[in-house]
Design a protein around this motif. Structure first.
Motif, PDB file in Angstrom:
ATOM      1  N   LEU A  73     137.077   7.163  28.673  1.00 22.84           N
ATOM      2  CA  LEU A  73     136.983   7.615  27.229  1.00 22.84           C
ATOM      3  C   LEU A  73     135.436   6.845  26.632  1.00 22.84           C
ATOM      4  O   LEU A  73     134.712   7.275  26.248  1.00 22.84           O
ATOM      5  CB  LEU A  73     138.598   7.164  26.747  1.00 22.84           C
ATOM      6  N   SER A  74     135.469   5.860  27.461  1.00 18.08           N
ATOM      7  CA  SER A  74     134.184   4.828  26.776  1.00 18.08           C
ATOM      8  C   SER A  74     132.749   5.267  27.134  1.00 18.08           C
ATOM      9  O   SER A  74     132.349   5.194  26.277  1.00 18.08           O
ATOM     10  CB  SER A  74     134.483   3.337  27.969  1.00 18.08           C
ATOM     11  N   ILE A  94     129.635   0.100  24.772  1.00 22.03           N
ATOM     12  CA  ILE A  94     129.405  -0.377  25.442  1.00 22.03           C
ATOM     13  C   ILE A  94     129.894  -1.943  25.636  1.00 22.03           C
ATOM     14  O   ILE A  94     129.988  -2.080  26.963  1.00 22.03           O
ATOM     15  CB  ILE A  94     127.355  -0.676  25.538  1.00 22.03           C
ATOM     16  N   GLY A  95     130.483  -2.194  25.203  1.00 21.78           N
ATOM     17  CA  GLY A  95     131.347  -3.496  24.804  1.00 21.78           C
ATOM     18  C   GLY A  95     132.392  -3.001  25.423  1.00 21.78           C
ATOM     19  O   GLY A  95     133.294  -3.885  26.478  1.00 21.78           O
ATOM     20  N   VAL A  96     132.962  -2.054  25.544  1.00 16.63           N
ATOM     21  CA  VAL A  96     134.234  -1.935  25.769  1.00 16.63           C
ATOM     22  C   VAL A  96     134.475  -1.475  27.976  1.00 16.63           C
ATOM     23  O   VAL A  96     135.375  -1.674  27.947  1.00 16.63           O
ATOM     24  CB  VAL A  96     135.007  -0.830  24.707  1.00 16.63           C
ATOM     25  N   LEU A  97     133.342  -0.535  27.305  1.00 14.54           N
ATOM     26  CA  LEU A  97     133.024  -0.354  29.128  1.00 14.54           C
ATOM     27  C   LEU A  97     132.572  -2.482  29.307  1.00 14.54           C
ATOM     28  O   LEU A  97     133.555  -2.358  31.052  1.00 14.54           O
ATOM     29  CB  LEU A  97     131.561   0.052  29.199  1.00 14.54           C
ATOM     30  N   ALA A  98     132.266  -3.211  29.544  1.00 16.57           N
ATOM     31  CA  ALA A  98     132.007  -4.193  29.826  1.00 16.57           C
ATOM     32  C   ALA A  98     132.763  -4.699  29.860  1.00 16.57           C
ATOM     33  O   ALA A  98     133.653  -5.333  30.691  1.00 16.57           O
ATOM     34  CB  ALA A  98     131.005  -5.129  28.657  1.00 16.57           C
ATOM     35  N   LEU A 113     125.923  -4.353  31.187  1.00 17.88           N
ATOM     36  CA  LEU A 113     126.428  -3.748  30.111  1.00 17.88           C
ATOM     37  C   LEU A 113     126.236  -4.444  29.148  1.00 17.88           C
ATOM     38  O   LEU A 113     125.599  -3.964  28.036  1.00 17.88           O
ATOM     39  CB  LEU A 113     127.833  -3.051  30.216  1.00 17.88           C
ATOM     40  N   ASN A 114     127.012  -5.870  29.375  1.00 20.98           N
ATOM     41  CA  ASN A 114     127.045  -6.689  28.125  1.00 20.98           C
ATOM     42  C   ASN A 114     125.006  -6.905  27.137  1.00 20.98           C
ATOM     43  O   ASN A 114     125.158  -6.830  26.666  1.00 20.98           O
ATOM     44  CB  ASN A 114     127.168  -8.327  28.034  1.00 20.98           C
ATOM     45  N   PHE A 115     124.456  -6.471  28.531  1.00 22.68           N
ATOM     46  CA  PHE A 115     122.479  -7.024  28.095  1.00 22.68           C
ATOM     47  C   PHE A 115     122.458  -5.852  27.612  1.00 22.68           C
ATOM     48  O   PHE A 115     121.751  -6.092  27.039  1.00 22.68           O
ATOM     49  CB  PHE A 115     122.201  -7.650  29.484  1.00 22.68           C
TER      50      PHE A 115
END
Length: 539
Positions: A73-74, A94-98, A113-115
């Motif tokens: 989903l993300s 991207i935050g949800v993925l991280a 991902l956080n970067f």
């Protein structure tokens, strides 16, 4: 065994909770009812940005119990955000993925991902989002036990929070700073930040947060050797945490009290609180907390020379280690699976982008074919009986198509050259326009003139044919002979009496006029009023 106060799992659990907290639009529990409600809204939403928002919220809600679906989903929300140029949606997804990668233990991917999110937020004026991603990078480094790196990003997050007065994040950054200083054995700094977090929690009037801060202070006082104050903090924390039903942090507080009583020589009390922590952890499925308590009890009974109890807890530790190792293997499998799933999604997105690029290239090719075709059509129409105004309009349109096509080709190259810097793009396009506009005007006049020149030449050739026909006298014998230009009377010689009779028939014959019958009289004399007409029969 590593001392427990150096690895407070309660703070670690809270840090992971913060990941979910910061990436959602608003804090919400990861409950299936919430996910069902979001899914219901998503099925009926038509607006693109609203769909992206619901997708990242749904991914965050189900990430706790269904990380695979959350990843899918993300990832879809991320691609939609990029296609719509929706920066907020891109950052959030991207935050949800991280967050999901962190939950399944894929820390390298979570950092990557956080970067990516950090690069986006550094270009935007969203202090809260910037502080949250800096803090989350620190959390991942804490989970990897890279505490110095975690401290670096925690400090950057604290600077952003202080500078922009992001009040709702002050508690969490101070709590995390106290935790990382405690892990680095810098107890004075740990005490300072835990104390600040306690004051903020009291202002928020949140018993759970107060209990968490007091647990951190209990760890710090224990390390500093202030056992009475440590006992006060632990006891107060356990009361608040029981009221808040925060069992995971309660396991931490009870195990901290067990370590405190071990240091003070009260081994029975130490065994009691360690047993409380172990039973609660087993009941709630906190495997790592159960293992820590079992290791503590095995060491405690070994020191007491209680061989049976020590052997029992050593067996328990072995079983739990097997379970933890099995869980680690499962986590490694999840990491591999998540990496492969992520790779497949990236390949699918690459194919979609390649398809879009092919469609754009095909459109450019068709435009490139259309423009010469339009020129040829204009040239053909210039030779057909159509209004000149229409030819002029078509000529101007042809040149406009040409120059707009050149601009269309140049724009992506200029953007790539300037790295999408608006000021440089404007300056370059102003320079190009200063060259193209005069060329366009000159070509426009030349092209329209060439198109209309043939029409004017053709109209001049056709002009004599369109003139009215000359009336030919009836006495002309040959209708096809061209009209003779009349000469002025002064140019003609005056006829004499001797030659008049001979000249007139020749002139009439050359003019195609039949000669009049000879009446025996001179026509010129008949026209002279001074000459009397002779009577018939007399000459």
């Amino acid at each position: 065994m590593k001392p427990h106060y150096l690895l407070p799992g309660s703070l670690q659990r809270l840090a992971l909770f913060l990941l979910l907290f910061f990436f959602l639009t608003e804090p919400c529990a990861a409950q299936k009812s919430k996910a069902d409600s979001l899914r219901f809204l998503l099925d009926r939403e038509k607006t693109d940005t609203a769909r992206v928002r619901l997708m990242w919220q749904l991914a965050g809600a189900i990430g706790v119990y269904n990380p695979d679906t959350a990843l899918l989903l993300s990832q879809q929300a991320l691609y939609l955000s990029r296609s719509y140029h929706y920066e907020e949606g891109e950052s959030r997804t991207i935050g949800v993925l991280a967050n999901t990668m962190t939950k399944i233990g894929n820390y390298p991917r979570a950092l990557e991902l956080n970067f990516q999110k950090l690069q986006l937020e550094e270009k935007r004026n969203k202090p809260r989002n910037l502080a949250s991603v800096l803090m989350n990078i620190g959390v991942v480094y804490v989970l990897q036990e890279e505490y110095r790196k975690a401290l670096y990003y925690y400090r950057k997050a604290d600077s952003v929070i202080r500078q922009h007065q992001v009040e709702d994040m002050r508690y969490y950054i101070n709590l995390n700073l106290g935790d990382v200083y405690n892990r680095l054995h810098i107890s004075d700094s740990a005490f300072t930040y835990f104390s600040i977090s306690l004051e903020l929690a009291r202002k928020l009037d949140d018993g759970d947060l107060v209990g968490t801060s007091r647990t951190g202070l209990g760890h710090t006082y224990l390390k500093l050797g202030n056992f009475p104050e440590s006992a006060i903090q632990y006891r107060t924390a356990t009361i608040l945490l029981q009221a808040a039903q925060d069992d995971e942090i309660l396991c931490e507080a009870w195990l901290g009290m067990a370590e405190l009583f071990q240091k003070t020589g009260e081994k029975d009390s130490a065994a009691y609180y360690a047993g409380q922590s172990m039973r609660l952890a087993r009941a709630d499925g906190f495997l790592s907390k159960e293992l820590e308590a079992a290791e503590f009890l095995a060491g405690l009974y070994r020191d007491k020379r209680n061989i049976d109890s020590a052997f029992f807890y050593l067996n328990t530790v072995q079983q739990l280690n097997d379970s933890v190792n099995s869980k680690s293997r499962i986590r490694e499998s999840q990491v591999i699976s998540s990496n492969e799933q992520f790779r497949q999604l990236e390949l699918e997105e690459s194919r979609r982008k390649a398809k879009e690029e092919r469609a754009q290239q095909l459109q450019l090719l068709l435009i490139a074919i259309f423009i010469p075709g339009f020129f040829l059509l204009t040239l053909l129409l210039s030779r057909v009986n159509v209004p000149v105004r229409m030819i002029r309009v078509l000529g101007v349109l042809s040149l406009l198509f040409l120059f707009e096509y050149l601009t269309l080709l140049l724009h992506p190259r200029v953007a790539a050259l300037t790295h999408h810097t608006p000021l440089l793009e404007i300056l370059i396009f102003v320079g190009i326009a200063s060259f193209l506009i005069p060329v366009h005007h000159k070509l426009e006049h030349w092209f329209v003139h060439k198109l209309t020149q043939h029409r004017h030449r053709k109209s001049l050739v056709a002009a004599p044919e369109s003139m009215p026909e000359t009336v030919i006298p009836e006495n002309r014998m040959d209708d096809s002979s061209p009209p003779q230009e009349e000469k002025p009377q002064a140019d003609l010689p005056a006829p004499s009496a001797e030659t008049n009779t001979d000249i007139i028939p020749e002139l009439n014959e050359s003019a195609g006029v039949a000669p009049e019958p000879d009446t025996g009289t001179d026509p010129d004399r008949l026209e002279d009023p001074e000459i009397k007409k002779a009577p018939p029969g007399k000459q």
